[in-house]
Design a protein around this motif. Structure first.
Motif, PDB file in Angstrom:
ATOM      1  N   LYS A   1      29.416 -48.669   3.948  1.00 30.31           N
ATOM      2  CA  LYS A   1      29.981 -49.549   2.923  1.00 30.31           C
ATOM      3  C   LYS A   1      29.851 -51.006   3.365  1.00 30.31           C
ATOM      4  O   LYS A   1      30.245 -51.380   4.462  1.00 30.31           O
ATOM      5  CB  LYS A   1      31.449 -49.175   2.678  1.00 30.31           C
ATOM      6  CG  LYS A   1      32.134 -49.942   1.563  1.00 30.31           C
ATOM      7  CD  LYS A   1      31.645 -49.541   0.190  1.00 30.31           C
ATOM      8  CE  LYS A   1      32.239 -48.238  -0.279  1.00 30.31           C
ATOM      9  NZ  LYS A   1      33.665 -48.281  -0.597  1.00 30.31           N
ATOM     10  N   TRP A   2      29.306 -51.815   2.468  1.00 29.43           N
ATOM     11  CA  TRP A   2      29.141 -53.250   2.749  1.00 29.43           C
ATOM     12  C   TRP A   2      28.988 -53.998   1.433  1.00 29.43           C
ATOM     13  O   TRP A   2      28.103 -53.697   0.641  1.00 29.43           O
ATOM     14  CB  TRP A   2      27.934 -53.509   3.657  1.00 29.43           C
ATOM     15  CG  TRP A   2      27.702 -54.965   3.928  1.00 29.43           C
ATOM     16  CD1 TRP A   2      26.690 -55.758   3.472  1.00 29.43           C
ATOM     17  CD2 TRP A   2      28.552 -55.824   4.704  1.00 29.43           C
ATOM     18  NE1 TRP A   2      26.840 -57.040   3.907  1.00 29.43           N
ATOM     19  CE2 TRP A   2      27.981 -57.119   4.675  1.00 29.43           C
ATOM     20  CE3 TRP A   2      29.733 -55.624   5.417  1.00 29.43           C
ATOM     21  CZ2 TRP A   2      28.563 -58.197   5.327  1.00 29.43           C
ATOM     22  CZ3 TRP A   2      30.310 -56.700   6.070  1.00 29.43           C
ATOM     23  CH2 TRP A   2      29.722 -57.965   6.027  1.00 29.43           C
ATOM     24  N   TRP A   3      29.867 -54.982   1.205  1.00 26.94           N
ATOM     25  CA  TRP A   3      29.899 -55.724  -0.055  1.00 26.94           C
ATOM     26  C   TRP A   3      29.254 -57.104   0.059  1.00 26.94           C
ATOM     27  O   TRP A   3      29.184 -57.835  -0.934  1.00 26.94           O
ATOM     28  CB  TRP A   3      31.340 -55.887  -0.521  1.00 26.94           C
ATOM     29  CG  TRP A   3      32.010 -54.606  -0.879  1.00 26.94           C
ATOM     30  CD1 TRP A   3      32.597 -53.715  -0.028  1.00 26.94           C
ATOM     31  CD2 TRP A   3      32.157 -54.055  -2.184  1.00 26.94           C
ATOM     32  NE1 TRP A   3      33.105 -52.645  -0.727  1.00 26.94           N
ATOM     33  CE2 TRP A   3      32.858 -52.825  -2.050  1.00 26.94           C
ATOM     34  CE3 TRP A   3      31.784 -54.491  -3.465  1.00 26.94           C
ATOM     35  CZ2 TRP A   3      33.180 -52.029  -3.144  1.00 26.94           C
ATOM     36  CZ3 TRP A   3      32.110 -53.682  -4.552  1.00 26.94           C
ATOM     37  CH2 TRP A   3      32.795 -52.473  -4.388  1.00 26.94           C
TER      38      TRP A   3
ATOM     39  N   GLY B   1      20.342 -53.584  10.140  1.00 27.35           N
ATOM     40  CA  GLY B   1      21.219 -52.852   9.247  1.00 27.35           C
ATOM     41  C   GLY B   1      20.478 -52.079   8.187  1.00 27.35           C
ATOM     42  O   GLY B   1      19.244 -51.969   8.208  1.00 27.35           O
ATOM     43  N   MET B   2      21.232 -51.546   7.224  1.00 28.79           N
ATOM     44  CA  MET B   2      20.679 -50.665   6.206  1.00 28.79           C
ATOM     45  C   MET B   2      20.794 -51.226   4.787  1.00 28.79           C
ATOM     46  O   MET B   2      19.948 -50.943   3.944  1.00 28.79           O
ATOM     47  CB  MET B   2      21.381 -49.296   6.263  1.00 28.79           C
ATOM     48  CG  MET B   2      21.199 -48.554   7.569  1.00 28.79           C
ATOM     49  SD  MET B   2      22.086 -46.969   7.603  1.00 28.79           S
ATOM     50  CE  MET B   2      21.150 -46.013   6.394  1.00 28.79           C
ATOM     51  N   THR B   3      21.833 -51.983   4.492  1.00 33.09           N
ATOM     52  CA  THR B   3      22.105 -52.416   3.123  1.00 33.09           C
ATOM     53  C   THR B   3      21.237 -53.605   2.722  1.00 33.09           C
ATOM     54  O   THR B   3      21.248 -54.626   3.402  1.00 33.09           O
ATOM     55  CB  THR B   3      23.593 -52.773   2.970  1.00 33.09           C
ATOM     56  OG1 THR B   3      24.371 -51.585   3.144  1.00 33.09           O
ATOM     57  CG2 THR B   3      23.891 -53.387   1.616  1.00 33.09           C
ATOM     58  N   HIS B   4      20.513 -53.480   1.594  1.00 32.33           N
ATOM     59  CA  HIS B   4      19.641 -54.575   1.141  1.00 32.33           C
ATOM     60  C   HIS B   4      20.337 -55.513   0.158  1.00 32.33           C
ATOM     61  O   HIS B   4      19.976 -56.684   0.047  1.00 32.33           O
ATOM     62  CB  HIS B   4      18.354 -54.030   0.529  1.00 32.33           C
ATOM     63  CG  HIS B   4      18.552 -53.058  -0.599  1.00 32.33           C
ATOM     64  ND1 HIS B   4      19.065 -53.417  -1.822  1.00 32.33           N
ATOM     65  CD2 HIS B   4      18.286 -51.724  -0.682  1.00 32.33           C
ATOM     66  CE1 HIS B   4      19.113 -52.369  -2.621  1.00 32.33           C
ATOM     67  NE2 HIS B   4      18.654 -51.317  -1.946  1.00 32.33           N
ATOM     68  N   GLY B   5      21.312 -55.032  -0.597  1.00 32.83           N
ATOM     69  CA  GLY B   5      22.072 -55.886  -1.488  1.00 32.83           C
ATOM     70  C   GLY B   5      21.351 -56.349  -2.739  1.00 32.83           C
ATOM     71  O   GLY B   5      21.857 -57.204  -3.464  1.00 32.83           O
ATOM     72  N   ASP B   6      20.177 -55.818  -3.043  1.00 34.83           N
ATOM     73  CA  ASP B   6      19.397 -56.228  -4.208  1.00 34.83           C
ATOM     74  C   ASP B   6      19.965 -55.556  -5.463  1.00 34.83           C
ATOM     75  O   ASP B   6      19.896 -54.330  -5.587  1.00 34.83           O
ATOM     76  CB  ASP B   6      17.935 -55.822  -4.009  1.00 34.83           C
ATOM     77  CG  ASP B   6      17.042 -56.196  -5.187  1.00 34.83           C
ATOM     78  OD1 ASP B   6      17.553 -56.750  -6.178  1.00 34.83           O
ATOM     79  OD2 ASP B   6      15.827 -55.928  -5.101  1.00 34.83           O
ATOM     80  N   PRO B   7      20.527 -56.334  -6.414  1.00 33.81           N
ATOM     81  CA  PRO B   7      21.129 -55.706  -7.596  1.00 33.81           C
ATOM     82  C   PRO B   7      20.126 -54.940  -8.438  1.00 33.81           C
ATOM     83  O   PRO B   7      20.486 -53.990  -9.135  1.00 33.81           O
ATOM     84  CB  PRO B   7      21.717 -56.890  -8.362  1.00 33.81           C
ATOM     85  CG  PRO B   7      20.949 -58.079  -7.905  1.00 33.81           C
ATOM     86  CD  PRO B   7      20.623 -57.801  -6.468  1.00 33.81           C
ATOM     87  N   GLY B   8      18.861 -55.336  -8.386  1.00 33.46           N
ATOM     88  CA  GLY B   8      17.840 -54.627  -9.134  1.00 33.46           C
ATOM     89  C   GLY B   8      17.562 -53.242  -8.596  1.00 33.46           C
ATOM     90  O   GLY B   8      16.955 -52.409  -9.277  1.00 33.46           O
TER      91      GLY B   8
ATOM     92  N   ASP C   1      24.437 -49.588  -1.043  1.00 34.86           N
ATOM     93  CA  ASP C   1      23.128 -49.046  -1.401  1.00 34.86           C
ATOM     94  C   ASP C   1      22.556 -48.116  -0.320  1.00 34.86           C
ATOM     95  O   ASP C   1      23.127 -47.076  -0.031  1.00 34.86           O
ATOM     96  CB  ASP C   1      22.145 -50.146  -1.817  1.00 34.86           C
ATOM     97  CG  ASP C   1      22.044 -51.317  -0.851  1.00 34.86           C
ATOM     98  OD1 ASP C   1      21.428 -51.182   0.204  1.00 34.86           O
ATOM     99  OD2 ASP C   1      22.597 -52.395  -1.189  1.00 34.86           O
ATOM    100  N   GLU C   2      21.462 -48.497   0.333  1.00 35.22           N
ATOM    101  CA  GLU C   2      20.837 -47.608   1.326  1.00 35.22           C
ATOM    102  C   GLU C   2      21.788 -47.272   2.473  1.00 35.22           C
ATOM    103  O   GLU C   2      21.692 -46.206   3.087  1.00 35.22           O
ATOM    104  CB  GLU C   2      19.565 -48.258   1.880  1.00 35.22           C
ATOM    105  CG  GLU C   2      18.413 -48.318   0.900  1.00 35.22           C
ATOM    106  CD  GLU C   2      17.959 -46.941   0.462  1.00 35.22           C
ATOM    107  OE1 GLU C   2      17.621 -46.121   1.345  1.00 35.22           O
ATOM    108  OE2 GLU C   2      17.942 -46.683  -0.757  1.00 35.22           O
ATOM    109  N   GLY C   3      22.710 -48.175   2.760  1.00 37.50           N
ATOM    110  CA  GLY C   3      23.651 -47.933   3.845  1.00 37.50           C
ATOM    111  C   GLY C   3      24.562 -46.749   3.595  1.00 37.50           C
ATOM    112  O   GLY C   3      25.066 -46.129   4.546  1.00 37.50           O
ATOM    113  N   LEU C   4      24.765 -46.403   2.313  1.00 34.22           N
ATOM    114  CA  LEU C   4      25.674 -45.316   1.984  1.00 34.22           C
ATOM    115  C   LEU C   4      25.106 -43.943   2.328  1.00 34.22           C
ATOM    116  O   LEU C   4      25.818 -42.936   2.225  1.00 34.22           O
ATOM    117  CB  LEU C   4      26.037 -45.365   0.498  1.00 34.22           C
ATOM    118  CG  LEU C   4      26.720 -46.661   0.039  1.00 34.22           C
ATOM    119  CD1 LEU C   4      27.088 -46.577  -1.438  1.00 34.22           C
ATOM    120  CD2 LEU C   4      27.959 -46.976   0.878  1.00 34.22           C
TER     121      LEU C   4
END
Length: 442
Positions: free
Chosen positions: A145-147, A159-166, A173-176
């Motif tokens: 989880k990462w916001w 890390g894993m989360t890219h944060g791209d809303p598209g 996202d990928e981090g989950l």
């Protein structure tokens, strides 16, 4: 020899002083949507969590721990900055806006991302734990989880989360995938850090036991005969699934020979009561609510080289302590705005008389006016818990006072019987943070 720091530091633990000459590795384990009661060592009659139980037995474990908010985004932001939500600016999960597009779909995600930038900009004014550790040569890894957008925006080196809303970037996202689909990304990072002789920080915030409650069938079948409803059995099974992954992570640390000098910290982001009639849904009085089933959590610190195991059932601990304690472990002073304490400092721990939490609306309306969505402020003392309703809670303006020691499930409001105590605690709350004006009165 592991990476050395040039300055030794001294701090107190159980009354004994010691010097630190080697940087500890640091792992944060962050449970997602789990009640403080839902562990074996906390007395749950059915949920089995042997790995977390052992972690608690091996560490300094606070059974009276609290997070800063009963909602994941502000709670996690506090953990990684050591600040309360009104300080770091993240008081909810999403900006409040009207959209013709379905919530959480791509167009909605894109619109949300544009509005969320103001909150992210405010949050990023405050250094995070991995950013501060990087000054000492630490590498860091975000998973789960990462916001805060891309993992690099939180100060992580990997890390894993890219944060791209598209591509569905909102809260991980990928981090989950971590935990639910294995632990290899973390293990690969650890192996590389060890190969490079770098001290490391790991953010392990799996989407567990968070809904969707889709445990392995073997775990579900284990709990079906014990639970009052299938929805409850699924949640209980998810709690054990989390525990299994915690065991995998700690086994890896042991396998590579780093257990002795690794600081492991365990906490949950907010509480959860499973609604027996609605799968994947929580019941009132837990997540997004100011009751203890929304904000209380065990908090565990395990560091075999420095921390003597102890089950602390008396002293109060807060998730804002994690950053301060981590910095102390590596010889760094806390930043002036941090309000937590180093829990390894016995004098500071016993001196503490109160801790605080706050409950805001799920959707945020103004980054510079957190009081607009303030639903409740909470103060917890040795004996008492006060819940003071805020301006965003118009349907219920009753102040609540509980003897939280005798009445941990908060069944009897004593506010009318104890007006003097209410008056004092309200004054203490206003001195700490005046939620009507948003002014910091420290």
């Amino acid at each position: 020899m592991r990476y050395l720091i040039s300055l030794a530091f001294v701090f107190l633990l159980s009354g004994n002083a010691f010097s630190q000459t080697e940087k500890p590795n640091i792992i944060y384990i962050l449970s997602d949507d789990q009640s403080w009661t839902d562990y074996g060592f906390m007395g749950h009659p059915h949920i089995e969590t042997p790995n977390i139980d052992q972690l608690a037995a091996d560490g300094l474990t606070f059974t009276r721990g609290y997070v800063t908010a009963p909602l994941c985004s502000p709670s996690l932001a506090s953990i990684i900055t050591g600040l309360y939500p009104y300080q770091h600016g993240i008081t909810g999960n999403d900006p409040l806006f009207t959209s013709e597009k379905p919530r959480y779909q791509t167009d909605w995600q894109t619109a949300r991302s544009r509005l969320y930038k103001d909150y992210l900009d405010e949050f990023q004014k405050h250094p995070t734990v991995p950013q501060l550790l990087q000054k000492l040569g630490y590498v860091s890894f975000q998973s789960g989880k990462w916001w805060g957008g891309h993992w690099s925006e939180g100060g992580f080196t990997d890390g894993m989360t890219h944060g791209d809303p598209g591509r569905g970037g909102r809260h991980g996202d990928e981090g989950l995938k971590i935990g639910r689909e294995g632990m290899d990304p973390i293990f690969d990072f650890m192996d590389q850090a060890i190969s490079d002789d770098d001290p490391f920080f790991i953010w392990y915030a799996p989407f567990l036991p968070h809904s969707p409650h889709t445990p392995p069938d073997s775990l579900l079948q284990k709990y079906l005969p014990k639970a009052p409803a299938e929805a409850v059995a699924s949640y209980w099974a998810m709690c054990e699934w989390l525990d299994i992954t915690v065991g995998q992570l700690l086994d890896k640390v042991e396998e590579v020979g780093l257990t002795e000098n690794t600081l492991v910290v365990f906490v949950t982001d907010n509480g959860w009561i499973q609604d027996p009639d609605r799968p994947n849904r929580y019941a009132p009085g837990s997540k997004q609510d100011p009751q203890d089933m929304g904000i209380r959590t065990p908090i565990i610190y395990k560091w075999p080289a420095k921390i003597s195991p102890r089950m602390d059932t008396k002293n109060l601990a807060s998730s804002v302590d994690m950053a301060v304690t981590t910095l102390a472990a590596v010889g760094m002073d806390p930043r002036p705005e941090m309000q937590g304490i180093n829990v390894m400092d016995k004098k500071a721990l016993t001196k503490r008389k109160q801790i605080y939490s706050m409950d805001f609306s799920h959707d945020m309306v103004a980054v510079d006016q957190p009081e607009k969505t303030l639903e409740s402020r909470m103060l917890i003392s040795d004996q008492w818990k006060l819940i003071d309703p805020g301006p965003a809670n118009p349907s219920n303006q009753d102040v609540l006072l509980y003897d939280i020691v005798k009445d941990p499930m908060e069944s009897e409001n004593l506010a009318e019987e104890k007006p003097g105590i209410v008056k004092k605690l309200l004054a203490d709350l206003d001195e700490w943070w005046d939620g009507d004006t948003g002014s910091d009165q420290q």
